[in-house]
Design an enzyme around this catalytic site. Structure first.
Site, short mmCIF file in Angstrom:
data_model
loop_
_atom_site.label_atom_id
_atom_site.label_comp_id
_atom_site.label_asym_id
_atom_site.label_seq_id
_atom_site.Cartn_x
_atom_site.Cartn_y
_atom_site.Cartn_z
N ARG A 1 0.02 -95.49 -29.15
CA ARG A 1 -0.29 -96.45 -28.07
C ARG A 1 0.65 -96.15 -26.92
NH1 ARG A 1 -1.27 -102.93 -28.28
NH2 ARG A 1 -3.24 -102.10 -29.03
N HIS B 1 -9.58 -97.97 -25.26
CA HIS B 1 -9.09 -98.60 -26.50
C HIS B 1 -10.19 -98.44 -27.57
CE1 HIS B 1 -6.83 -100.99 -29.14
NE2 HIS B 1 -6.85 -102.17 -28.55
N GLN C 1 -10.52 -100.61 -30.86
CA GLN C 1 -10.98 -101.97 -30.60
C GLN C 1 -12.51 -102.02 -30.53
OE1 GLN C 1 -9.04 -104.97 -30.01
NE2 GLN C 1 -11.09 -105.72 -30.43
N ASP D 1 -11.31 -110.20 -22.06
CA ASP D 1 -10.01 -109.60 -22.38
C ASP D 1 -8.99 -110.24 -21.42
OD1 ASP D 1 -7.89 -107.90 -23.05
OD2 ASP D 1 -8.74 -106.11 -22.11
N CYS E 1 -10.84 -109.54 -27.50
CA CYS E 1 -10.10 -108.53 -28.26
C CYS E 1 -8.72 -109.03 -28.67
CB CYS E 1 -9.99 -107.24 -27.46
SG CYS E 1 -9.09 -107.43 -25.93
N ARG F 1 -10.64 -104.78 -37.23
CA ARG F 1 -9.81 -103.66 -36.80
C ARG F 1 -9.35 -102.88 -38.04
NH1 ARG F 1 -7.18 -103.89 -31.97
NH2 ARG F 1 -6.73 -101.74 -32.56
#
Ligand code: CP
Ligand code: NVA
Length: 301
Positions: A102, A129, A132, A218, A258, A286
């Site tokens: 990340r 992402h 996700q 988000d 998310c 996830r």
């Protein structure tokens, strides 16, 4: 599939394979004789930004697949003091079997993938992402039965990593995608063109929400954008997911987030609370989606 760097680079078939395997892992979790494709392997995680879900679900997932995980912050390793991404990739490739990263720049994970010899998973960059969105697609298919033809609407910062990955995810699964965002935070024309799907971008929240199957939001201030917080909170305020927006959508439409959520900003407390089940199923997914991704990457090495 040698790496998971973007949704853009995945084929529709690869997405289908990931979702199928994720469902199997979900069904079999905790039961005897679970597949352990990472047995004897060590996977590392490098986090250059904060994380709750991604970090914990990867560490748990690696363990459940029989592997060992080690989590490194960029400050712990020499990369934080200027060692190149390429040399870090060359070094870690001699010790470990896969890596989850990340960070900010997409080019860093791409460079890692080129210089190293192990699978690289994008755990969020400024651009995408993918983990996700794969978990999100799993959630939609579980709850609506299919993806093709369903209308998903992204509200708020349409120029962020999650929305970018959604553009490709929707296009590759035959979903209709709308982005409701102010001009300044709409997806770049280049992204929409590259995704080449049934994608509509508008400033009109009600037009976007009309007959939607999925309403998605988000945070308004993504990691790294803190200096723009005041402006973002002001400009994005009309793009909140609230009861009035929800009224335009199909009865029983899914509301997804998310996470982390800033309740009262991108989503109202009443709408968030009424959709906790979906939103935290999404968070749980996830784990299952990432186990599938790692298992497929380990198989194709
Ligand atoms: N959604 C998500 O990636 O959450 P974290 O930042 O907590 O990992
Ligand atoms: N767009 C958000 C996603 C957080 C999971 C961010 O980049 O901070």
């Amino acid at each position: 599939m040698n790496h998971l760097l973007t949704v853009e680079q995945l084929s529709s078939g690869e997405i289908a394979d990931i979702l199928k395997l994720a469902k199997e892992f979900k069904k079999g979790r905790g039961k005897p004789r679970q597949k352990q494709p990472l047995k004897g392997q060590t996977w590392a995680l490098i986090f250059n930004k904060a994380s709750t879900r991604t970090r914990v679900s990867f560490e748990v997932g690696i363990g459940e697949l029989g592997g060992t995980s080690l989590c490194l912050s960029t400050n712990d390793i020499q990369m934080g003091r200027g060692e190149t991404v390429a040399d870090t990739a060359r070094t870690l490739s001699r010790y470990i079997h896969g890596i989850v990263i990340r960070t900010y720049a997409q080019r860093d994970i791409e460079q890692f993938a080129r210089a190293g010899t192990i699978p690289v998973i994008n755990a969020l960059t400024d651009d995408e992402h993918p983990c996700q969105i794969l978990a999100d697609l799993l959630t939609v298919v579980e709850k609506l039965g299919t993806l093709k033809g369903k209308k998903v609407v992204f509200f708020g910062d349409g120029a962020c990593n999650v929305c970018n990955s959604w553009l490709f995810g929707a296009a590759k699964t035959g979903m209709e995608m709308w982005v409701a965002a102010p001009k300044k935070f709409q997806p770049g024309a280049e992204w929409v063109k590259r995704a080449a799907g049934n994608i509509h971008v508008t400033e009109n929240v009600n037009e976007a929400a009309k007959n939607a199957d999925v309403l998605y939001t988000d945070v308004w201030v993504s990691m790294g954008k803190e200096a723009e917080a005041t402006e973002r909170l002001k400009v994005l305020a009309p793009y909140q997911v609230n009861a009035s927006v929800l009224k335009q959508a199909k009865p029983g439409a899914l509301v997804m987030h998310c996470l982390p959520a800033y309740v009262g900003k991108e989503i109202t407390a009443d709408v968030f609370d009424a959709n906790l089940k979906t939103i935290f199923d999404q968070a749980e997914n996830r784990l299952h989606a990432q186990k599938a991704i790692m298992a497929l990457l380990a198989k194709h090495r």
